[in-house]
Design a protein around this motif. Structure first.
Motif: not given
Length: 339
Positions: A70-74, A209-210, A216-219
């Motif tokens: 779920x979330x940005x991991x998914x 973070x890099x 290409x996730x929303x940081x």
């Protein structure tokens, strides 16, 4: 100063060497004004063995029975992997080895050329594993490098790694070390030597973070989800119970990773030392006859089991439990214990 590996002009030679050079010109043995340097004698010879990796095309995708991320991991995993709607086959949507970041920061990682095809395929296959087992709070991968290599290795129908085709630990370790130099992965620096097993503690990696930017996730959303998981993390709860952290205080990802790694290291040490002690006990009991083995194991169980538990065991039950422990130690009791 001339390079010792490049040809030199005759005028750069010493006086004696110039005399020998012109004697060679007069004799017709020398036809160039450039003198090739003398190569250093060495016993090194190129081997005849193959340098191809055992597994040339590693791959791993999340099985169907795994819970969806779920979330940005998914989101990151779906950017890496795609599914054919007709056949249901999984394949790579994005190859991380072709990312422009790796070209722009070659010198930072100590590289001159691009990745070789073998390393490209290994790097492309490793990222889905890293994201699939990444913790949403600490961003650590929940397995050490040996397990990563095992995940990427081809397996038979029973799920066992096929001998001779596995992804070696050295390949994965070298690749992760290079990714750390690029700055897309981090690795635990605290390495401790375990005297009992004669091995170092396993290393764990996390995504920086890099690395998330490359995916290409929303940081901003990723940071919000990270902070939420850190508030619910086991590391924060333990710090609150120990009085180190207040109920209204948050824990940083770095502190959570450090605490998590310390706990995993202690658990690894306990397991290794327990295995070492069991192996020593098995070697000592292997020299005894079968009835003596059961007697010695029953004595050991009386000392180690809780008193309230041993109190309710009869002699037959204790002997049966001793047989079970001997069977687990793979000693002379070849037949499995009756149930």
């Amino acid at each position: 100063m001339p390079d010792k590996y490049s040809p030199q002009h005759w005028s750069q030679l010493d006086t004696e060497e110039q005399i020998r050079f012109w004697q060679g010109v007069e004799d017709g043995h020398v036809d160039s004004f450039l003198v090739a340097p003398e190569r250093k004698r060495t016993r090194r010879r190129r081997g005849e063995h193959s340098t191809r990796p055992k597994c040339e095309n590693p791959s791993w995708f999340r099985p169907e029975n795994y819970k969806k991320l779920g979330g940005q991991l998914g989101h990151a995993y779906n950017r890496l992997v795609k599914k054919d709607p007709e056949t249901g086959m999984l394949s790579l949507r994005m190859r991380m080895s072709l990312h422009p970041y790796y070209i722009q920061h070659r010198l930072k990682a100590g590289r001159t050329y691009s990745f070789r095809p073998e390393k490209q395929r290994l790097l492309d296959a490793m990222w889905p594993v890293l994201i699939s087992f990444c913790d949403a709070g600490k961003h650590t991968v929940g397995m050490y490098i040996t397990k990563l290599a095992e995940k990427l290795s081809p397996k038979d129908a029973k799920g066992n790694v096929i001998p001779g085709t596995e992804v070696t630990v050295s390949r994965v370790s070298n690749l992760i070390a290079e990714q750390v130099r690029y700055g897309v992965l981090g690795v635990s620096e605290e390495t401790q030597w375990d005297q009992e097993s004669r091995k170092r503690l396993p290393k764990y990696v996390w995504v920086t973070i890099q690395g998330w930017q490359m995916l290409g996730v929303d940081l901003m959303k990723l940071q919000e989800q990270q902070q939420k998981r850190l508030r619910e993390s086991e590391e924060r709860r333990r710090l609150i119970e120990e009085g180190i952290l207040g109920e209204d205080e948050d824990i940083s990802a770095h502190a959570a990773r450090k605490r998590w790694y310390l706990h995993r290291s202690q658990e690894t040490l306990k397991q290794r030392r327990a295995k070492g002690a069991a192996r020593k006990r098995a070697n000592r009991l292997a020299r005894l006859p079968e009835d003596q083995q059961i007697h010695e194991m029953a004595r050991f169980l009386k000392k180690t089991l809780p008193a309230n538990e041993v109190y309710y065991y009869s002699d037959d039950q204790l002997n049966q439990l001793a047989r079970t422990h001997l069977y687990q130690l793979e000693l002379s009791l070849a037949a499995p214990p009756p149930h």
